[in-house]
Design an enzyme around this catalytic site. Structure first.
Site, PDB file in Angstrom:
ATOM      1  CG  HIS A   1      -1.964  -7.299   7.771  1.00  0.00           C
ATOM      2  ND1 HIS A   1      -1.213  -7.817   6.743  1.00  0.00           N
ATOM      3  CD2 HIS A   1      -3.230  -7.710   7.532  1.00  0.00           C
ATOM      4  CE1 HIS A   1      -1.985  -8.513   5.928  1.00  0.00           C
ATOM      5  NE2 HIS A   1      -3.215  -8.456   6.389  1.00  0.00           N
TER       6      HIS A   1
ATOM      7  CE  LYS B   1      -4.174  -2.018   1.904  1.00  0.00           C
ATOM      8  NZ  LYS B   1      -4.948  -1.814   0.675  1.00  0.00           N
TER       9      LYS B   1
ATOM     10  CD  GLU C   1     -11.392  -6.555   8.330  1.00  0.00           C
ATOM     11  OE1 GLU C   1     -11.661  -6.856   7.155  1.00  0.00           O
ATOM     12  OE2 GLU C   1     -10.989  -7.361   9.181  1.00  0.00           O
TER      13      GLU C   1
ATOM     14  CE  LYS D   1     -12.649 -10.559  10.183  1.00  0.00           C
ATOM     15  NZ  LYS D   1     -12.450  -9.698   8.996  1.00  0.00           N
TER      16      LYS D   1
END
Length: 503
Positions: free
Chosen positions: A256, A198, A232, A354
């Site tokens: 990550h 990214k 998320e 999440k």
């Protein structure tokens, strides 16, 4: 053809073939196949490039070409062009077979030999394993048995690409690394972490080391703490088979978020050479310290049923194929330290989850409060600590938070923000992460790919947390969908007199 004004990804891959295992999976359909087309559309793949799909489906080359086209039309980033598609499709092949089917791998070898001869791929073959880790050994052994891994050839290069998860703990990661590196040399193994492709992740290095205004402050003398968040707003979707028993910590913190921590905290490398960059990241991961009390230095959560965005959503335990007594966490937060001269005493707080308030990944470097002797009468709720916030997704960019005087006759202060966004500052569009990473594989440029040392160091950090949670029978705390996690996560920072940023 490539736009001569496009300065992004101006390196063009040489003659090569990419063999894709797992072509029917979501990753291949939504990310990998569109990225390959986008690279071709931008003139970054050679006319001789070839794509070979390998799978159980009884497909002809023509049927696989249609599958690729449907994926490209639905998910590619660049416009669909018939001339580009024709150039790509002439090099598309499909080999039908199972991973343990030796005859299928013999046909794969014949297909690659045919492409070398007719397309001029010159023996340069990359094998992308978009498959479950438990199939890596079978596929790697088949590649070795049929002399496809290149150990006994002087013609062309052979590389293997593997997706996370890289094991489920330190022992399994070591075993997995041994399996892969028994077949492919270490410098031919590319471990994909799409976050490292990214734009903002790469811009961390530019921000820190190309700007004199930031680097002198990037240390324990000025930084109070660092928050790294990956949130998320969706549930697990159709990933129950993978997610249950894995959880948020293993799924994204081990890879990550610890990679983001390493890039944020590393020292300046001598060059951007892969070996130098990896060495500095490894030093950071080796210096990470755990909280003395893991119970107080971590939090686990599991989303409940409720309303999110005005609609009813299921709780994790009500998701399809999730056991009603599952203890898998959908939220995890950790407190870590880094025992180096630069970062001694600065806590790094990591959280991932999440069904949270919104989709966002960011790194917030929060600075110590100024003495504020002149402004003691000002309400600290109105202005507080300066911060540099790097937004990784979805709106890539950076925010700087600082105090400013409110217009008026009194000396009243309030926090304000200054924003930089890639979309507003550059006319060039950012390539999708997989475009950059696939191109790097074909070029043999590994700086963005973690080596097995980094993977193992990351597991050494997470394993003690996982053992503690298992040994103490820690159950995830329920949290409401659309919230920012369980109360225990807020208490984790509150015990230190801090609070999570509201992204």
């Amino acid at each position: 053809m490539r736009d001569p004004k496009d300065r992004r990804l101006t390196r063009v891959a040489g003659p090569s073939a990419l063999v894709l295992f797992g072509v029917t999976g979501d990753l291949a359909q939504k990310k990998l196949l569109p990225a390959i087309y986008d690279l071709m559309n931008r003139g970054l793949l050679p006319p001789s490039f070839a794509l070979v799909g390998f799978g159980r489906r009884d497909w002809s080359d023509e049927r696989f070409q249609q599958v690729v086209r449907e994926s490209v039309e639905a998910h590619s980033r660049t416009p669909f062009r018939e001339d580009v598609w024709h150039q790509l499709t002439t090099g598309i092949r499909f080999v039908q077979g199972a991973f343990d089917d030796g005859e299928a791998f013999r046909r794969l070898g014949e297909t690659l030999a045919e492409l070398d001869e007719t397309r001029g791929t010159q023996g340069n073959h990359a094998f992308y394993l978009s498959i479950p880790p438990n199939a890596f050994e079978t596929v790697c052994q088949q590649l070795a048995d049929h002399d496809l891994a290149g150990r006994h050839t002087e013609h062309g290069w052979r590389r293997v690409v593997i997706e996370k998860p890289f094991g489920h703990d330190l022992d399994s990661a070591r075993e997995l690394n041994a399996i892969v590196e028994r077949v492919f040399p270490a410098d031919s193994v590319f471990r994909i972490d799409h976050y490292l492709g990214k734009e903002t992740v790469q811009n961390i290095l530019a921000l820190r080391f190309a700007n004199q205004m930031f680097e002198p402050l990037w240390n324990a003398n000025f930084v109070d703490h660092v928050q790294i968040t990956m949130a998320e707003d969706i549930g697990i979707g159709s990933r129950a088979g993978y997610y249950d028993g894995v959880g948020a910590a293993r799924d994204v913190i081990q890879n990550h978020l610890l990679q983001l921590l390493a890039l944020t905290a590393m020292e300046e490398p001598i060059t951007f050479d892969a070996q130098q960059l990896r060495a500095e990241k490894a030093k950071v991961l080796a210096a990470v310290t755990l909280p003395e009390d893991i119970s107080a230095g971590s939090a686990l959560g599991q989303y409940e049923a409720g309303l999110q965005g005005g609609r009813a959503v299921s709780g994790f335990l009500q998701e399809k194929d999730i056991p009603p007594d599952s203890r898998t966490e959908t939220f995890a937060a950790l407190k870590l330290g880094i025992d180096t001269r630069r970062w001694a005493g600065v806590p790094f707080y990591l959280r991932a989850g999440k069904r949270l308030g919104r989709r966002v990944t960011e790194i917030a470097v929060v600075f110590k409060r100024a003495p504020n002797l002149l402004f003691q009468k000002n309400d600290h709720e109105e202005f507080g600590q300066n911060a540099i916030v790097l937004r990784i997704q979805p709106d890539e960019g950076m925010t700087i938070r600082f105090a400013s005087k409110v217009p008026g006759t009194q000396m009243e202060l309030r926090d304000v923000s200054m924003d930089f966004g890639y979309g507003q500052s550059f006319t060039e569009s950012s390539p999708e992460a997989y475009e950059r990473l696939i191109l790097d594989v074909l070029l043999g440029e590994p700086p963005l790919f973690p080596r097995h040392e980094e993977v193992e160091l990351s597991w050494k950090i997470l394993d003690p947390f996982e053992r503690h949670w298992a040994e103490h029978d820690v159950r995830p705390e329920p949290y409401a969908p659309g919230s920012w996690g369980p109360e225990s996560a807020h208490e984790l920072l509150a015990r230190d007199g801090r609070a999570w940023r509201r992204p």
